[in-house]
Design a protein around this motif. Sequence first.
Motif, mmCIF file in Angstrom:
data_model
loop_
_atom_site.group_PDB
_atom_site.id
_atom_site.type_symbol
_atom_site.label_atom_id
_atom_site.label_comp_id
_atom_site.label_asym_id
_atom_site.label_seq_id
_atom_site.Cartn_x
_atom_site.Cartn_y
_atom_site.Cartn_z
ATOM 1 N N LYS A 1 6.086 3.265 -8.936
ATOM 2 C CA LYS A 1 7.068 2.503 -8.165
ATOM 3 C C LYS A 1 6.773 2.586 -6.668
ATOM 4 C CE LYS A 1 11.021 2.901 -11.325
ATOM 5 N NZ LYS A 1 11.321 1.462 -11.437
ATOM 6 N N ILE A 2 7.188 1.560 -5.933
ATOM 7 C CA ILE A 2 7.126 1.609 -4.475
ATOM 8 C C ILE A 2 8.376 2.323 -3.978
ATOM 9 C CG2 ILE A 2 7.230 0.234 -2.355
ATOM 10 C CD1 ILE A 2 5.530 -1.872 -3.719
ATOM 11 N N VAL A 3 8.177 3.403 -3.223
ATOM 12 C CA VAL A 3 9.315 4.188 -2.744
ATOM 13 C C VAL A 3 9.625 3.911 -1.274
ATOM 14 C CG1 VAL A 3 8.961 6.015 -4.437
ATOM 15 C CG2 VAL A 3 7.850 6.178 -2.199
ATOM 16 N N GLU A 4 8.684 3.345 -0.556
ATOM 17 C CA GLU A 4 8.938 2.974 0.842
ATOM 18 C C GLU A 4 7.976 1.868 1.241
ATOM 19 O OE1 GLU A 4 9.734 4.959 5.257
ATOM 20 O OE2 GLU A 4 9.178 6.230 3.558
ATOM 21 N N LEU B 1 17.692 2.286 -5.031
ATOM 22 C CA LEU B 1 17.099 0.970 -4.849
ATOM 23 C C LEU B 1 16.247 0.951 -3.585
ATOM 24 C CD1 LEU B 1 20.197 -1.270 -5.695
ATOM 25 C CD2 LEU B 1 18.337 -0.571 -7.221
ATOM 26 N N LEU B 2 15.221 0.106 -3.590
ATOM 27 C CA LEU B 2 14.378 -0.072 -2.405
ATOM 28 C C LEU B 2 15.086 -1.050 -1.483
ATOM 29 C CD1 LEU B 2 11.564 0.635 -1.160
ATOM 30 C CD2 LEU B 2 10.725 -1.476 -2.206
ATOM 31 N N ILE B 3 15.868 -0.496 -0.559
ATOM 32 C CA ILE B 3 16.684 -1.343 0.325
ATOM 33 C C ILE B 3 16.388 -1.005 1.779
ATOM 34 C CG2 ILE B 3 18.528 -1.702 -1.351
ATOM 35 C CD1 ILE B 3 20.085 0.524 -0.017
ATOM 36 N N GLY B 4 16.686 -1.963 2.648
ATOM 37 C CA GLY B 4 16.418 -1.799 4.065
ATOM 38 C C GLY B 4 17.342 -0.795 4.726
ATOM 39 N N ALA C 1 12.101 -0.517 4.354
ATOM 40 C CA ALA C 1 12.963 -0.189 3.219
ATOM 41 C C ALA C 1 12.483 1.091 2.560
ATOM 42 C CB ALA C 1 12.964 -1.326 2.200
ATOM 43 N N ALA C 2 13.422 1.843 2.006
ATOM 44 C CA ALA C 2 13.093 3.086 1.299
ATOM 45 C C ALA C 2 13.999 3.244 0.088
ATOM 46 C CB ALA C 2 13.246 4.293 2.223
ATOM 47 N N ALA C 3 13.433 3.751 -1.004
ATOM 48 C CA ALA C 3 14.195 3.984 -2.231
ATOM 49 C C ALA C 3 14.609 5.449 -2.280
ATOM 50 C CB ALA C 3 13.348 3.617 -3.450
ATOM 51 N N CYS C 4 15.633 5.775 -1.506
ATOM 52 C CA CYS C 4 16.115 7.155 -1.446
ATOM 53 C C CYS C 4 17.597 7.144 -1.096
ATOM 54 C CB CYS C 4 15.328 7.953 -0.402
ATOM 55 S SG CYS C 4 15.885 9.670 -0.197
ATOM 56 N N HIS D 1 11.370 8.057 3.486
ATOM 57 C CA HIS D 1 11.375 8.677 2.160
ATOM 58 C C HIS D 1 10.718 10.053 2.228
ATOM 59 C CE1 HIS D 1 10.772 9.266 -2.147
ATOM 60 N NE2 HIS D 1 11.637 8.279 -2.345
ATOM 61 N N PRO D 2 11.266 11.050 1.557
ATOM 62 C CA PRO D 2 10.665 12.391 1.572
ATOM 63 C C PRO D 2 9.205 12.415 1.138
ATOM 64 C CG PRO D 2 12.861 12.484 0.633
ATOM 65 C CD PRO D 2 12.543 11.029 0.803
ATOM 66 N N TYR D 3 8.850 11.570 0.169
ATOM 67 C CA TYR D 3 7.457 11.554 -0.291
ATOM 68 C C TYR D 3 6.525 11.051 0.816
ATOM 69 C CZ TYR D 3 3.300 10.387 -3.001
ATOM 70 O OH TYR D 3 2.016 10.294 -3.471
ATOM 71 N N THR D 4 6.945 10.006 1.531
ATOM 72 C CA THR D 4 6.144 9.504 2.648
ATOM 73 C C THR D 4 6.007 10.563 3.729
ATOM 74 O OG1 THR D 4 7.058 7.302 2.197
ATOM 75 C CG2 THR D 4 5.866 7.586 4.259
#
Length: 349
Positions: free
Chosen positions: A244-247, A320-323, A332-335, A260-263
């Motif tokens: 999945k795209i997280v950011e 959700l991947l939202i702005g 946008a980030a999914a966090c 995002h923490p992963y980024t």
Amino acid sequence: MSDTMRPVDATTSPLLQVRDLKMHFPIKEAAGLGRTKKVVQAVDGVSFDLKPGQSLGLVGESGCGKSTTGRMITRLLTPTAGQILFKGTDIARMKEKQLRPFRRQLQIVFQDPYSSLNPRQTVSNILTTPLRVHNLVPRGQELQRVQELLERVGLNPEHHNRYPNEFSGGQRQRIGIARALAVEPEVIIADEPVSALDVSIQAQVMNLMEDLRRDLGIAFVFIAHDLGVVRHFCDEVAVMYLGKIVEQGPRDQIYNAPQHPYTQALLSAAPDLGTIRGTPPKERIRLVGDVPSPIDPPSGCRFRTRCWKAEDICATQEPLLIGKPKSGPGHAAACHFAEPKIDLTAATA
């Protein structure tokens, strides 16, 4: 953005639109054991847009689904679900005959320059094949076109009758790029095109692709794990984790204010130039545990098993991947707890 990059008009319609793209590989098990059929969720709902002349970097750890996404876009793999819209036409499930004109427009440069070229064919034959398949050049003009392509990628046109083993790794990758250019594509998927090359040769190949983007207006989906290379070449970045795209967002926003923490963890592990310039080195974020299996990914947020911010909601509700307006437009980030707390500007400016 570097001075040589081609500016992208924000009002231009997308050339390529990927919508909720999925690739699930079934696992074969012994029959008659009563086991539930399992699948490897290599890519599980990826969406992004690519405009003419734009470069989008797909980054993440090995096995996150980057290369699989690239192979689906070029239809080397048929997606399990989702859409691949090229100029508004969905090519995700087209038959081979229908796909042929679209294959011209969507080309790929592979990671390994040694195995991606047929060792039994001369460079001339390798470059002539796509010209003949798509009936682009009259038979008497093929050699001239081959020599033009070699010159365009910085190789000696007179070496067209040599075999791949007579070239270095960097030269072979230039031949791979020439093969993609032969059919005059509008999009090139560059699947870690410099990861197998020496550092000094990497810069030369990157400069070549940057020239092609600027001069020909070709759009790139640039797949890589090297964050430095992506920062040099791409103006938009999408970070992938476990399919999945997280950011996702403009390059400078991703690198200077990751949400995002992963980024944040990826960027903290990148080579630190701050110590060379006399600034304090950035703090390294060390992730605990291994990447979960794509056969049985965690519920909710897939990164939660390695995330220091994780709370109960992360296990029960997928973010959700939202702005995030505070970070800037298009970012946008999914966090559930995304916010640009770690500012890496000082270390990377």
